[in-house]
Design an enzyme around this catalytic site. Structure first.
Site, PDB file in Angstrom:
ATOM      1  N   TYR A 104       0.992  27.386 -38.370  1.00  0.00           N
ATOM      2  CA  TYR A 104      -0.579  27.199 -39.099  1.00  0.00           C
ATOM      3  C   TYR A 104      -0.294  25.846 -39.596  1.00  0.00           C
ATOM      4  O   TYR A 104       0.447  25.412 -40.578  1.00  0.00           O
ATOM      5  CB  TYR A 104      -0.334  28.235 -40.199  1.00  0.00           C
ATOM      6  CG  TYR A 104      -0.728  29.836 -39.643  1.00  0.00           C
ATOM      7  CD1 TYR A 104      -0.902  30.010 -38.328  1.00  0.00           C
ATOM      8  CD2 TYR A 104      -0.612  30.807 -40.662  1.00  0.00           C
ATOM      9  CE1 TYR A 104      -1.115  31.530 -37.989  1.00  0.00           C
ATOM     10  CE2 TYR A 104      -0.713  32.237 -40.206  1.00  0.00           C
ATOM     11  CZ  TYR A 104      -0.905  32.418 -38.810  1.00  0.00           C
ATOM     12  OH  TYR A 104      -1.204  33.510 -38.505  1.00  0.00           O
ATOM     13  N   SER A 283      -7.055  38.914 -38.913  1.00  0.00           N
ATOM     14  CA  SER A 283      -8.568  38.823 -38.549  1.00  0.00           C
ATOM     15  C   SER A 283      -9.576  39.944 -39.002  1.00  0.00           C
ATOM     16  O   SER A 283     -10.115  40.435 -38.175  1.00  0.00           O
ATOM     17  CB  SER A 283      -8.938  38.401 -37.310  1.00  0.00           C
ATOM     18  OG  SER A 283      -8.414  36.977 -36.981  1.00  0.00           O
TER      19      SER A 283
END
Length: 392
Positions: A104, A283
């Site tokens: 990330y 998500s």
């Protein structure tokens, strides 16, 4: 020599799970659950779920993918203050579980967490649960060193001595490397291995991927371990391999939302729970599509590929969500996240600022009725898997 000593000294021990089930579903539930919050319990920030019998987490977490990521989430240095406010606001609402990964923002997400975490007192830092992930690319062939080196690098960026949860980011490693040493499938990856071994005169892996995770636990580098994007068959194999080392597989992190119910309908969630493996849902807001922020006239930015449905196609679902949100006095995001909790998973909800973190925090303290769940699911999507990354 240290690794050798670790492997020879590890001994299987029985894994015992104690489940405390509340007889009342009150807004101040303090019960602990082994995999998920059971109905009819109302999930609150005080409700705890035990991962791997080692760490207790709230039923909602903050996913930190956007922190530091420029290509998809448009991170800039100016976004740092807003991200810190999301971190602080989450903690203020009892959301103390943060999920990141070495990839990330090319490590910036982990460095950001270190900055925000270090602004807290030692007592406050001790209450935070930090999870990260190992980028298990096929080129990372040599276990346990590939995994342990990556874990140590993550700890340096996080400025921590021990992680709470360390996860395999995806099933992109060699298929048989979960429990097998040096036995690889006849594939492009196998050819790469042969070339590296022949040309570079490198030695085969010392242990399997499961053993590398177990070595990380034995070395005190992480309290517990998990996987991501694994199929149920892969989860069973990793679970069995870790059990031989006396370690419980804590979690399987998968994409799960009202726009991707496949992990539920395929039996993956149920199968994980039967093994004592919690499901972490990434998500859960479908990369912003289920927040109420976007519409056909104002679609999400390009590049948000998970659950990439046209906004016109999902308008009936959004309309149902808005109706429930209005009647409940909650955000649209909270409706999407509460549904995930009700279905037996822990949502990892992203937040780029304090407002989004506050909206997400509204997901706890109440529970959708069965009638509301049925109404939402009338308009939900099943989604699909991919051969490379998403096996569940």
């Amino acid at each position: 020599m240290i690794l050798s000593a670790l492997k020879t000294s590890s001994r299987p021990f029985p894994y015992i799970t104690i489940r405390l089930i509340s007889l009342q579903s009150t807004a101040h539930n303090m019960s602990s659950y082994t995999t998920a919050v059971s109905a009819p319990t109302i999930p609150t920030a005080d409700t705890k779920i035990s991962l791997g019998g080692k760490i207790d987490v709230p039923p909602l977490a903050l996913g930190c993918w956007s922190w530091g990521d420029q290509s998809i989430w448009g991170w800039t240095p100016d976004a740092d203050a807003d991200a810190k406010s999301a971190f602080d606001t989450s903690i203020d609402h009892g959301i103390t579980f943060f999920d990141t990964a070495e990839v990330y923002g090319k490590g910036e997400s982990e460095r950001a967490i270190a900055r925000y975490r270090n602004a807290r007192s030692d007592d406050e830092k001790g209450k935070l649960i930090i999870a990260s992930k190992f980028a298990s690319w096929p080129t990372k062939l040599w276990y346990p060193s590939s995994l342990l080196n990556a874990l140590n690098d993550s700890l340096k960026r996080l400025e921590m001595r021990q992680l709470d949860l360390y996860q395999i980011h995806g099933p992109v490693h060699f298929t048989r490397s979960i429990e097998t040493i040096g036995t690889l499938d006849l594939s492009a990856g196998y050819c790469l291995f042969v070339v590296c071994q022949t040309v570079l005169h490198l030695t085969p892996p010392d242990c399997s991927l499961a053993d590398a995770l177990a070595d990380a636990v034995d070395a005190g580098l992480t309290r517990t371990v998990g996987v991501s994007n694994y199929s149920l068959a892969e989860v069973k194999r990793m679970h069995a391999a870790l059990q031989k080392r006396g370690i419980q597989l804590a979690s399987n992190q998968i994409e799960y939302s009202l726009l991707r119910r496949l992990p539920e309908t395929s039996g993956v969630i149920k199968g994980c729970h039967e093994l004592g493996v919690s499901v972490l849902a990434y998500s859960p807001l479908a990369m912003g599509r289920l927040t109420g922020k976007y519409s056909a006239a104002n679609p999400p930015p390009k590049g948000r590929h998970f659950s990439n449905y046209d906004m016109t196609q999902i308008e009936p679902l959004l309309q149902a969500m808005r109706g429930i949100a209005e009647s409940r006095g909650k955000s649209v995001s909270a409706v999407a996240l509460n549904w995930v909790i009700c279905k037996g998973a822990i949502p990892l909800a992203g937040a780029k600022n304090a407002k989004q973190a506050e909206q997400n925090s509204q997901a706890v303290g109440w529970r959708l009725t069965e009638e509301e769940i049925v109404e939402l699911e009338k308009h939900s999507m099943e989604g699909s898997n991919s051969w490379y990354w998403q096996h569940a």
